[in-house]
Motif scaffolding. Structure first.
Motif, PDB file in Angstrom:
ATOM      1  N   ASP A  28       0.830  -1.216   0.000  1.00 15.66           N
ATOM      2  CA  ASP A  28       0.000   0.000   0.000  1.00 15.66           C
ATOM      3  C   ASP A  28       0.864   1.266   0.000  1.00 15.66           C
ATOM      4  O   ASP A  28       1.768   1.405   0.823  1.00 15.66           O
ATOM      5  CB  ASP A  28      -0.908   0.008   1.233  1.00 15.66           C
ATOM      6  CG  ASP A  28      -1.933  -1.106   1.175  1.00 15.66           C
ATOM      7  OD1 ASP A  28      -3.015  -0.877   0.608  1.00 15.66           O
ATOM      8  OD2 ASP A  28      -1.637  -2.201   1.668  1.00 15.66           O
ATOM      9  N   GLY A  29       0.579   2.163  -0.905  1.00 13.63           N
ATOM     10  CA  GLY A  29       1.353   3.401  -0.985  1.00 13.63           C
ATOM     11  C   GLY A  29       2.638   3.236  -1.774  1.00 13.63           C
ATOM     12  O   GLY A  29       3.358   4.205  -2.007  1.00 13.63           O
ATOM     13  N   THR A  30       2.939   2.000  -2.176  1.00 12.18           N
ATOM     14  CA  THR A  30       4.158   1.714  -2.938  1.00 12.18           C
ATOM     15  C   THR A  30       3.785   1.100  -4.285  1.00 12.18           C
ATOM     16  O   THR A  30       4.109   1.644  -5.338  1.00 12.18           O
ATOM     17  CB  THR A  30       5.085   0.784  -2.138  1.00 12.18           C
ATOM     18  OG1 THR A  30       5.442   1.441  -0.913  1.00 12.18           O
ATOM     19  CG2 THR A  30       6.343   0.451  -2.928  1.00 12.18           C
ATOM     20  N   LEU A  31       3.060  -0.029  -4.274  1.00 12.56           N
ATOM     21  CA  LEU A  31       2.606  -0.668  -5.522  1.00 12.56           C
ATOM     22  C   LEU A  31       1.212  -0.194  -5.922  1.00 12.56           C
ATOM     23  O   LEU A  31       0.819  -0.334  -7.084  1.00 12.56           O
ATOM     24  CB  LEU A  31       2.608  -2.188  -5.367  1.00 12.56           C
ATOM     25  CG  LEU A  31       3.984  -2.837  -5.225  1.00 12.56           C
ATOM     26  CD1 LEU A  31       3.833  -4.343  -5.074  1.00 12.56           C
ATOM     27  CD2 LEU A  31       4.875  -2.517  -6.418  1.00 12.56           C
ATOM     28  N   VAL A  32       0.459   0.306  -4.929  1.00 11.25           N
ATOM     29  CA  VAL A  32      -0.882   0.838  -5.212  1.00 11.25           C
ATOM     30  C   VAL A  32      -1.052   2.158  -4.452  1.00 11.25           C
ATOM     31  O   VAL A  32      -0.502   2.313  -3.360  1.00 11.25           O
ATOM     32  CB  VAL A  32      -2.010  -0.133  -4.773  1.00 11.25           C
ATOM     33  CG1 VAL A  32      -1.930  -1.438  -5.540  1.00 11.25           C
ATOM     34  CG2 VAL A  32      -1.964  -0.399  -3.270  1.00 11.25           C
ATOM     35  N   ALA A  33      -1.802   3.072  -5.051  1.00 13.03           N
ATOM     36  CA  ALA A  33      -2.141   4.305  -4.345  1.00 13.03           C
ATOM     37  C   ALA A  33      -3.097   3.962  -3.207  1.00 13.03           C
ATOM     38  O   ALA A  33      -3.938   3.074  -3.346  1.00 13.03           O
ATOM     39  CB  ALA A  33      -2.786   5.295  -5.305  1.00 13.03           C
ATOM     40  N   VAL A  70      -8.239  -0.474  -2.997  1.00 14.75           N
ATOM     41  CA  VAL A  70      -7.060  -0.139  -3.804  1.00 14.75           C
ATOM     42  C   VAL A  70      -7.082  -0.938  -5.107  1.00 14.75           C
ATOM     43  O   VAL A  70      -7.714  -1.988  -5.200  1.00 14.75           O
ATOM     44  CB  VAL A  70      -5.729  -0.403  -3.050  1.00 14.75           C
ATOM     45  CG1 VAL A  70      -5.673   0.374  -1.761  1.00 14.75           C
ATOM     46  CG2 VAL A  70      -5.511  -1.879  -2.833  1.00 14.75           C
ATOM     47  N   GLN A  71      -6.394  -0.410  -6.122  1.00 10.69           N
ATOM     48  CA  GLN A  71      -6.357  -1.035  -7.445  1.00 10.69           C
ATOM     49  C   GLN A  71      -4.916  -1.313  -7.837  1.00 10.69           C
ATOM     50  O   GLN A  71      -4.105  -0.396  -7.846  1.00 10.69           O
ATOM     51  CB  GLN A  71      -6.949  -0.070  -8.492  1.00 10.69           C
ATOM     52  CG  GLN A  71      -8.372   0.354  -8.209  1.00 10.69           C
ATOM     53  CD  GLN A  71      -9.397  -0.611  -8.749  1.00 10.69           C
ATOM     54  OE1 GLN A  71      -9.034  -1.556  -9.463  1.00 10.69           O
ATOM     55  NE2 GLN A  71     -10.655  -0.409  -8.417  1.00 10.69           N
ATOM     56  N   LEU A  72      -4.630  -2.566  -8.144  1.00  4.45           N
ATOM     57  CA  LEU A  72      -3.307  -2.911  -8.676  1.00  4.45           C
ATOM     58  C   LEU A  72      -3.394  -2.874 -10.201  1.00  4.45           C
ATOM     59  O   LEU A  72      -4.134  -3.664 -10.799  1.00  4.45           O
ATOM     60  CB  LEU A  72      -2.888  -4.306  -8.188  1.00  4.45           C
ATOM     61  CG  LEU A  72      -1.496  -4.750  -8.626  1.00  4.45           C
ATOM     62  CD1 LEU A  72      -0.408  -3.977  -7.891  1.00  4.45           C
ATOM     63  CD2 LEU A  72      -1.305  -6.245  -8.388  1.00  4.45           C
TER      64      LEU A  72
END
Ligand SMILES: [Mg+2]
Length: 247
Positions: free
Chosen positions: A19-24, A32-34
């Motif tokens: 979270d916050g790295t690979l997804v906003a 969250v959306q990958l």
């Protein structure tokens, strides 16, 4: 500080926060959306690095698996409390006292009655109080969780972005990376770790001590030696990494 220029000459082991790295970050963790392009880059990197890639996150391992499906990577979950190695074996500390959820619920009950948009997230060995809907309640939420955790042996407090968490003592992100670096296929490689939050600092310190590469995503004080302005810049770097590594 900028982003590192890694090339095929470097035998790296890649460790990534979620979270916050690979997804906003979204309002709620399940929102969250990958991106497909990020998932493709992870698949490509998994192959290129011979499986020396792991997600190191505050989430449960099963939640990461759902986002990455059908890709199944090594994952350290709940801030390193649990870990699945590259062979698929689970590592969990003995004697986790998971019975503290009710105590946290009782402590949070009054403020949650008053502000129904606050919510509790229940995980294996942890309960997180999210206050993204009410940032003005940060101090109140931290204070009540601190008081609750103080009365609970074997439970520690974890701070994060708009979240404060009671977690069974055991493991942290740095220790999880250290464990991976003792195992195939990570052993003997140079650790690269990227994360965005205060719980990632343990990992930055470990990686720096091992002559690795530490990357902070977003603003804020950090022990990391490199920085991406935000998730967008970091993901652009990650997506070009397979080509840089010779894929
Ligand atoms: Mg994060």
């Amino acid at each position: 500080m900028t982003l590192p220029d890694l090339s095929d000459s470097e035998r790296i082991a890649l460790f990534l926060d979620f979270d916050g790295t690979l997804v906003a970050i979204a309002d709620r963790p399940d929102e969250v959306q990958l991106d497909l392009s990020t998932r493709k880059a992870l698949m490509h990197l998994d192959t290129l690095l011979g499986g020396a890639i792991a997600i190191v996150t505050g989430r449960e391992i099963a939640a990461v698996d759902r986002f990455l499906d059908p890709l199944r990577l090594s994952v350290a979950g709940v801030h390193g409390l649990t870990r699945r190695d590259a062979q698929g074996h689970m590592h969990t500390p003995d004697n986790i006292n998971g019975g503290f959820a009710a105590a946290i619920e009782r402590a949070a009950w009054p403020i949650m009655q008053e502000y129904p948009a606050l919510f509790l997230e229940y995980k294996y060995g942890a309960v997180a109080l999210h206050y993204r809907s009410h940032p003005e309640l940060e101090q109140a939420c931290i204070a009540l969780m601190e008081a609750a955790v103080d009365a609970l042996p074997g439970v520690e407090l974890k701070r994060g972005k708009m979240v404060v968490e009671a977690k069974a003592v055991g493991g942290n992100k740095g220790a999880a990376i250290a464990d991976y670096l003792n195992e195939k296929p990570f052993a003997g490689r140079r650790a690269v770790f990227a994360g965005d939050d205060v719980t990632d600092e343990d990992a930055f310190i470990l990686v720096n001590a091992r002559d690795g590469v530490s990357i902070k995503v977003g603003p804020g004080e950090t022990h990391a030696t490199y920085r991406a302005a935000g998730t967008g810049e970091f993901l652009a770097w990650l997506r070009q990494l397979p080509a840089k590594l010779g894929g």
